[in-house]
Design a protein around this motif. Structure first.
Motif, short mmCIF file in Angstrom:
data_model
loop_
_atom_site.label_atom_id
_atom_site.label_comp_id
_atom_site.label_asym_id
_atom_site.label_seq_id
_atom_site.Cartn_x
_atom_site.Cartn_y
_atom_site.Cartn_z
N LEU A 196 0.84 -1.19 0.00
CA LEU A 196 0.00 0.00 0.00
C LEU A 196 0.88 1.24 0.00
O LEU A 196 1.73 1.42 0.86
N GLY A 197 0.66 2.11 -0.96
CA GLY A 197 1.46 3.32 -1.08
C GLY A 197 1.45 3.80 -2.52
O GLY A 197 0.54 3.47 -3.29
N PRO A 198 2.48 4.56 -2.93
CA PRO A 198 3.64 4.91 -2.12
C PRO A 198 3.39 6.11 -1.21
O PRO A 198 2.52 6.93 -1.48
N VAL A 199 4.20 6.20 -0.16
CA VAL A 199 4.29 7.38 0.67
C VAL A 199 5.66 7.98 0.39
O VAL A 199 6.68 7.35 0.66
N ILE A 200 5.69 9.18 -0.20
CA ILE A 200 6.95 9.78 -0.64
C ILE A 200 7.46 10.75 0.42
O ILE A 200 6.71 11.60 0.91
N VAL A 201 8.75 10.63 0.76
CA VAL A 201 9.36 11.40 1.83
C VAL A 201 9.92 12.72 1.29
O VAL A 201 10.54 12.75 0.22
N ARG A 202 9.70 13.80 2.03
CA ARG A 202 10.27 15.10 1.72
C ARG A 202 11.05 15.58 2.93
O ARG A 202 10.49 15.79 4.00
N THR A 203 12.36 15.73 2.78
CA THR A 203 13.20 16.14 3.91
C THR A 203 14.45 16.83 3.41
O THR A 203 14.90 16.61 2.28
N GLN A 204 15.03 17.67 4.28
CA GLN A 204 16.29 18.32 3.97
C GLN A 204 17.47 17.52 4.52
O GLN A 204 18.63 17.83 4.25
N VAL A 221 2.80 -6.72 9.24
CA VAL A 221 2.90 -5.59 8.31
C VAL A 221 4.31 -5.00 8.37
O VAL A 221 4.83 -4.73 9.45
N ARG A 222 4.92 -4.81 7.22
CA ARG A 222 6.27 -4.26 7.15
C ARG A 222 6.28 -2.96 6.35
O ARG A 222 5.41 -2.74 5.51
N VAL A 223 7.29 -2.14 6.62
CA VAL A 223 7.52 -0.95 5.80
C VAL A 223 8.65 -1.29 4.84
O VAL A 223 9.75 -1.65 5.27
N VAL A 224 8.38 -1.20 3.53
CA VAL A 224 9.35 -1.65 2.53
C VAL A 224 9.52 -0.59 1.44
O VAL A 224 8.74 0.37 1.35
N ASP A 225 10.55 -0.79 0.60
CA ASP A 225 10.73 0.07 -0.56
C ASP A 225 10.00 -0.53 -1.75
O ASP A 225 9.30 -1.55 -1.62
N ALA A 226 10.18 0.08 -2.93
CA ALA A 226 9.46 -0.37 -4.12
C ALA A 226 9.82 -1.80 -4.51
O ALA A 226 9.02 -2.49 -5.15
N ALA A 227 11.02 -2.27 -4.11
CA ALA A 227 11.44 -3.63 -4.43
C ALA A 227 10.99 -4.64 -3.38
O ALA A 227 11.28 -5.83 -3.50
N GLY A 228 10.31 -4.16 -2.34
CA GLY A 228 9.84 -5.05 -1.28
C GLY A 228 10.86 -5.29 -0.18
O GLY A 228 10.65 -6.15 0.68
N LYS A 229 11.96 -4.54 -0.17
CA LYS A 229 12.98 -4.69 0.85
C LYS A 229 12.65 -3.85 2.08
O LYS A 229 12.36 -2.65 1.95
N PRO A 230 12.67 -4.43 3.29
CA PRO A 230 12.37 -3.67 4.51
C PRO A 230 13.34 -2.49 4.66
O PRO A 230 14.52 -2.59 4.32
N VAL A 231 12.81 -1.35 5.14
CA VAL A 231 13.63 -0.15 5.30
C VAL A 231 13.58 0.34 6.74
O VAL A 231 12.56 0.19 7.42
N THR A 232 14.67 0.88 7.20
CA THR A 232 14.74 1.48 8.54
C THR A 232 15.12 2.95 8.47
O THR A 232 14.98 3.67 9.46
N THR A 233 15.59 3.40 7.31
CA THR A 233 15.90 4.81 7.09
C THR A 233 15.38 5.23 5.73
O THR A 233 15.13 4.39 4.85
N ALA A 234 15.22 6.54 5.55
CA ALA A 234 14.74 7.07 4.28
C ALA A 234 15.41 8.41 4.01
O ALA A 234 15.98 9.03 4.92
N ALA A 235 15.36 8.84 2.75
CA ALA A 235 15.94 10.12 2.35
C ALA A 235 14.91 10.88 1.52
O ALA A 235 13.81 10.38 1.25
N ASP A 236 15.25 12.08 1.12
CA ASP A 236 14.34 12.87 0.31
C ASP A 236 14.01 12.12 -0.98
O ASP A 236 14.89 11.65 -1.70
N GLY A 237 12.72 11.97 -1.26
CA GLY A 237 12.29 11.27 -2.45
C GLY A 237 12.07 9.78 -2.27
O GLY A 237 11.59 9.11 -3.19
N SER A 238 12.41 9.23 -1.11
CA SER A 238 12.19 7.80 -0.86
C SER A 238 10.71 7.46 -0.98
O SER A 238 9.84 8.21 -0.53
N ARG A 239 10.43 6.30 -1.60
CA ARG A 239 9.06 5.82 -1.77
C ARG A 239 8.85 4.63 -0.83
O ARG A 239 9.45 3.57 -1.02
N LEU A 240 8.00 4.82 0.15
CA LEU A 240 7.76 3.79 1.17
C LEU A 240 6.39 3.15 0.95
O LEU A 240 5.45 3.79 0.49
N PHE A 241 6.32 1.86 1.33
CA PHE A 241 5.08 1.10 1.18
C PHE A 241 4.80 0.31 2.45
O PHE A 241 5.73 -0.11 3.15
#
Length: 445
Positions: A196-204, A221-241
């Protein structure tokens, strides 16, 4: 269905499904109002006479750690000590329709406390005799009010007045700064077995921490990137699902992003209650966060709901995105709406100035106060003697001893009208609820 929408801070009784729902986070810094820390005195000129006010820097304590310094951009509204403030876009404030909002930002960037070499600032402004911190804060606030509120206001101290005049004349238009941390959407929805997503991150920041759902171990339920890999950090423009397991029972989950950063100068801050809008002048290293919620169901309508203040249209924009396989129907202020499967719809709820709202749709609760006007036009001929809501409170010009601080209060001769309007809206809100109840009973019969 909507549980209610009322004014004047009255809390509606949400249904059982909405009992645990909370107001939607906009992202960024959240802080508690302290008080004026560095200030001088100014005089506001009006048709009914002159009014002395305190003018300078407020200080707020950031939730999770940090300190913010702010100026007021909402002269005639009150400041409530200990009010909760949230970082927000200019579009949700009186700056939305202000052609001079960018000049306010220029003043912030080129004056105290961003410029803390007061000798250099005095020289640039052509101020003889130097500037104290109090002069610098008062002069900066006066210059801001001339653009944010269109106020006829002067600093009492000659040095502060000289700085205000310089800043007003030198100001140029600057673009609104980006949020310290934000998400392009605060709600997503879909079916189990989907991302479910994407949720796109905006940060400096180069990296922000991703905090997974609290019950992730139980729900899977996991938080993953577009490839389905679990994520623990994100950057500007990251797409989370949100990766929801196949066969998961209908439910919701929430992810939070958090970082420690300096909030950009010029970010607006609005309160949960009626308390004057602030604009950021300086920030320590502060905790910022943003939250997104996912909703899923195997069948039927599956809405993702969000809301944002819209001062251009003087209302609240409520967006419903339906990712289910049936229409999502809801009622808002007595009007029925439907969002087809796979479609999205935004409804703008018109609100009165200073109107508090508190309503629930599909177990999601939205609360706040609309504050889109500076009231300069309304208060030009108004009696500005009001109840003091916070210290300090200097006396008015002319020898009276009323404890009035225009920058920290806000009642005017329009207050009875506002109160009457609020009462009327409460009655209307109650009537809407009764009508909805009758419709539901009729449907049940």
């Amino acid at each position: 269905m909507v549980s209610g929408l009322v004014a004047a801070g009255a809390l509606t009784a949400a249904g059982p499904a909405a009992a645990d729902a909370t107001a939607r986070s906009q992202g960024g810094a959240t802080a508690t109002m302290g008080s004026l820390k560095t200030y001088g005195t100014a005089v506001v000129h009006g048709a009914e006479g002159d009014q002395e006010v305190s003018a300078g820097l407020f200080e707020m304590a950031v939730d999770g750690g940090g300190t913010l310094q702010t100026y007021c951009v909402d002269l005639h509204n009150p400041t409530q000590k200990d009010a909760q403030y949230h970082e927000t876009q200019w579009s949700g404030t009186s700056l939305a329709a202000n052609k001079n909002a960018g000049r306010v930002l220029w003043i912030l960037q080129h004056s105290y406390p961003q410029v803390n070499d007061l000798a250099a600032l005095a020289k640039k402004a052509g101020v003889t005799g130097g500037l104290t911190e109090q002069d610098a804060a008062a002069g900066t606030q006066v210059a801001i009010w001339r653009y944010s509120d269109g106020a006829d206001v002067d600093a009492v101290d000659p040095q502060a007045e000289g700085l205000a005049d310089y800043l007003q004349k030198a100001a140029r238009t600057v673009s609104e700064p980006a949020a310290s941390l934000a998400l392009d959407t605060s709600a997503v929805s879909g079916h189990p077995g989907e991302r479910l997503g994407p949720v796109i991150v905006r940060t400096q920041e180069s990296a922000v921490t991703v905090i997974p759902p609290l019950d992730a171990a139980t729900t899977g339920v996991r938080v993953v990137d577009a490839a389905g890999k679990p994520v623990t950090t994100a950057a500007d423009g990251s797409r989370l699902f949100f990766d929801v397991p196949e066969g998961a029972p209908d439910g919701t989950a929430e992810l939070t992003l958090q970082a420690s950063t300096t909030v950009p100068v010029g970010r607006a801050f609005t309160a949960d209650s009626r308390s004057q809008t602030q604009i950021l002048a300086g920030s320590s290293e502060s905790t910022v966060s943003a939250t997104a919620t996912a909703t899923w169901a195997a069948r039927g309508p599956v809405p993702a709901l969000s809301a944002a203040k819209d001062c251009t249209h003087h209302g609240l924009d409520v967006t419903a995105a339906n990712r289910g396989d049936e229409d999502f129907a809801f009622s808002l202020m007595g009007t029925e709406y439907a969002v087809a499967a796979g479609q999205s719809r935004t409804v703008t709820i018109p609100l009165q100035e200073d109107q508090a709202y508190d309503f629930t749709i599909a177990a999601q609760r939205f609360t706040g106060v609309l504050d889109c006007r500076t009231r300069s036009a309304e208060t030009e001929t108004a009696d500005l003697t009001t109840q003091t809501l916070a210290d300090p409170s200097p006396a008015t010009v002319g020898g009276t001893t009323t404890d009035t601080n225009l920058a920290e209060t806000g009642g005017t001769s329009a207050t009875p009208l506002i109160a009457g309007t609020a009462i009327a809206l409460v009655v209307i809100g109650g009537a809407v609820l009764v009508l909805l109840g009758r419709r539901e009973n009729a449907a049940g019969e």
